[in-house]
Design an enzyme around this catalytic site. Structure first.
Site, PDB file in Angstrom:
ATOM      1  N   PRO A  67       0.835  -1.201   0.000  1.00  0.00           N
ATOM      2  CA  PRO A  67       0.000   0.000   0.000  1.00  0.00           C
ATOM      3  C   PRO A  67       0.872   1.254   0.000  1.00  0.00           C
ATOM      4  CG  PRO A  67      -0.118  -1.150   2.115  1.00  0.00           C
ATOM      5  CD  PRO A  67       0.742  -1.976   1.243  1.00  0.00           C
ATOM      6  N   GLY A 107       4.329   3.692   5.301  1.00  0.00           N
ATOM      7  CA  GLY A 107       5.574   3.521   6.064  1.00  0.00           C
ATOM      8  C   GLY A 107       6.279   2.213   5.754  1.00  0.00           C
ATOM      9  N   GLY A 158       7.896   1.602   2.844  1.00  0.00           N
ATOM     10  CA  GLY A 158       8.951   1.780   1.845  1.00  0.00           C
ATOM     11  C   GLY A 158       8.473   1.717   0.409  1.00  0.00           C
ATOM     12  N   SER A 179       7.811   4.062  -1.780  1.00  0.00           N
ATOM     13  CA  SER A 179       8.442   4.964  -2.756  1.00  0.00           C
ATOM     14  C   SER A 179       9.792   4.414  -3.204  1.00  0.00           C
ATOM     15  CB  SER A 179       8.570   6.396  -2.206  1.00  0.00           C
ATOM     16  OG  SER A 179       9.450   6.448  -1.108  1.00  0.00           O
ATOM     17  N   ALA A 226      10.729   1.219  -3.052  1.00  0.00           N
ATOM     18  CA  ALA A 226      10.507  -0.040  -3.776  1.00  0.00           C
ATOM     19  C   ALA A 226      10.070   0.240  -5.212  1.00  0.00           C
ATOM     20  CB  ALA A 226       9.458  -0.888  -3.058  1.00  0.00           C
ATOM     21  N   ASP A 273      15.715   3.010   3.190  1.00  0.00           N
ATOM     22  CA  ASP A 273      14.629   2.437   2.377  1.00  0.00           C
ATOM     23  C   ASP A 273      15.144   1.889   1.048  1.00  0.00           C
ATOM     24  OD1 ASP A 273      12.954   3.311   4.368  1.00  0.00           O
ATOM     25  OD2 ASP A 273      11.557   4.334   3.026  1.00  0.00           O
TER      26      ASP A 273
HETATM   27  O1  PMV Z   1       8.294   6.221   6.215  1.00  0.00           O
HETATM   28  P1  PMV Z   1       9.356   5.441   5.516  1.00  0.00           P
HETATM   29  O2  PMV Z   1       9.020   4.018   5.267  1.00  0.00           O
HETATM   30  O3  PMV Z   1       9.823   6.139   4.260  1.00  0.00           O
HETATM   31  O4  PMV Z   1      10.648   5.381   6.514  1.00  0.00           O
HETATM   32  C1  PMV Z   1      11.345   6.550   6.826  1.00  0.00           C
HETATM   33  C2  PMV Z   1      12.459   6.282   7.805  1.00  0.00           C
HETATM   34  C3  PMV Z   1      13.032   7.571   8.427  1.00  0.00           C
HETATM   35  O5  PMV Z   1      14.076   7.151   9.316  1.00  0.00           O
HETATM   36  C4  PMV Z   1      11.994   8.314   9.219  1.00  0.00           C
HETATM   37  C5  PMV Z   1      13.604   8.506   7.389  1.00  0.00           C
HETATM   38  C6  PMV Z   1      14.853   8.009   6.707  1.00  0.00           C
HETATM   39  O6  PMV Z   1      15.156   8.519   5.624  1.00  0.00           O
HETATM   40  O7  PMV Z   1      15.559   7.152   7.266  1.00  0.00           O
END
Ligand code: PMV
Length: 308
Positions: free
Chosen positions: A96, A100, A102, A104, A106, A147
């Site tokens: 989805p 959170g 990853g 973008s 992926a 990510d």
């Molecule tokens: O929200 P996501 O899945 O893009 O994870 C971001 C992780 C952070 O530590 C908040 C930012 C980063 O670039 O590491």
């Protein structure tokens, strides 16, 4: 004939998000959710279709691109010297968007890999990872690179900015059972990272103390994972959530999911990724179905995964 599908992995961060942007360690693992892509020949122009997300668009020139997922792709096409080549880019996400997990990174990895295969560019994984990192910068400002690293290499890693991406791969005696609970609220990683940055700029000492504590419990997490001490890992996750709360990156829905998980037997529960919505993870060796059911009863989407 149809080209094979190229893959970018989705991920969860077990410990260390946000602090990782300031040079701390973080632990992340691929999850069995991915984004796949392929590139096909076309007569003219560059088109991007993502049927599942209802995206069907013609990529215009760099200057005219506005939407978040075609802006990085336009940049990649320019960097690879492919901007003038007609093509159809098809993307099939199982992840989805903005939860959170990853998506973008992926998506960027899947598309770059698909371009590499279609145009026989011969990119190494390191080159691919660097390009995906450039995409992440376009998508959210000052990413740590965690990510794109997991999306590219698909390994369970201890990550630190500025170090070789797969310097420290984690080995586990058995898979680690998690439940992912999704808040249903799109996470705003860029906004959350910016909020932490503003707070840190105002009171660097105060926030660096928090980053150091997150770093320390992440390193203890490595030991807990490699010795399969799930009770200890759960406790570290709970403390980490307390520190993420101190950074004010949690949300109402994420907190509810965390309480539901803990009340139903999870050893530990915390948000994962940028926060402000998005997803949380719960460590559930005993009764993952019970946690999933309780989350669903509370109105959220949830799923069991194993990592490692
Ligand atoms: O929200 P996501 O899945 O893009 O994870 C971001 C992780 C952070 O530590 C908040 C930012 C980063 O670039 O590491």
């Amino acid at each position: 004939h149809a080209e094979p599908l190229a893959t970018g992995h989705g991920k969860v961060i077990l410990l260390g998000e946000h602090a990782v942007v300031y040079g701390s360690h973080a632990i992340a693992a691929p999850v069995p959710l991915a984004i796949e892509a392929r590139v096909k020949e076309a007569h003219e122009g560059v088109s991007l279709i993502i049927p599942r997300w209802g995206v069907e668009q013609r990529l215009e020139s760099q200057a005219e691109q506005r939407r978040s997922f075609d802006r990085p792709i336009g940049m990649i096409l320019e960097k690879l010297g492919l901007a003038e080549r007609p093509m159809l880019i098809e993307v099939f996400p199982q992840i989805p968007r903005a939860m959170g997990l990853g998506s973008s990174a992926a998506l960027a990895v899947a598309v770059i890999r698909a371009l590499d295969e279609h145009f026989k560019l011969g990119l190494s994984d390191d080159e691919l990872n660097d390009l995906a990192y450039e995409c992440e910068k376009v998508a959210h400002g000052t990413p740590s690179g965690i990510d794109n690293t997991i999306a590219t290499f698909g390994r369970f890693l201890l990550y630190r900015m500025g170090e070789p991406p797969v310097k420290r791969q984690l080995s586990v005696p058995a898979p680690i059972p998690l439940v992912i609970g999704m808040s249903g609220v799109e996470s705003l990683t860029a906004k959350m990272v910016a909020r932490v940055r503003a707070a840190w700029e105002k009171s660097p000492g105060l926030y660096e103390g928090i980053f150091e504590q997150i770093d320390s419990l992440t390193l203890q997490g490595v030991k807990a994972i490699e010795s399969y001490d799930l009770e200890q890992l759960g406790e570290l996750m709970n403390i980490c959530q307390g520190l993420l709360n101190a950074l004010q990156v949690s949300s109402w829905e994420v907190e509810e999911l965390i309480q539901v998980a803990r009340n139903n037997g999870a050893l530990g529960a915390k948000l994962t990724g940028g926060g402000g919505g998005g997803s949380m993870i719960a460590l559930c060796p005993e009764s993952p179905e019970r946690v999933v059911n309780a989350m669903q009863e509370a109105g959220y989407q949830a799923m069991e995964v194993t990592i490692g």
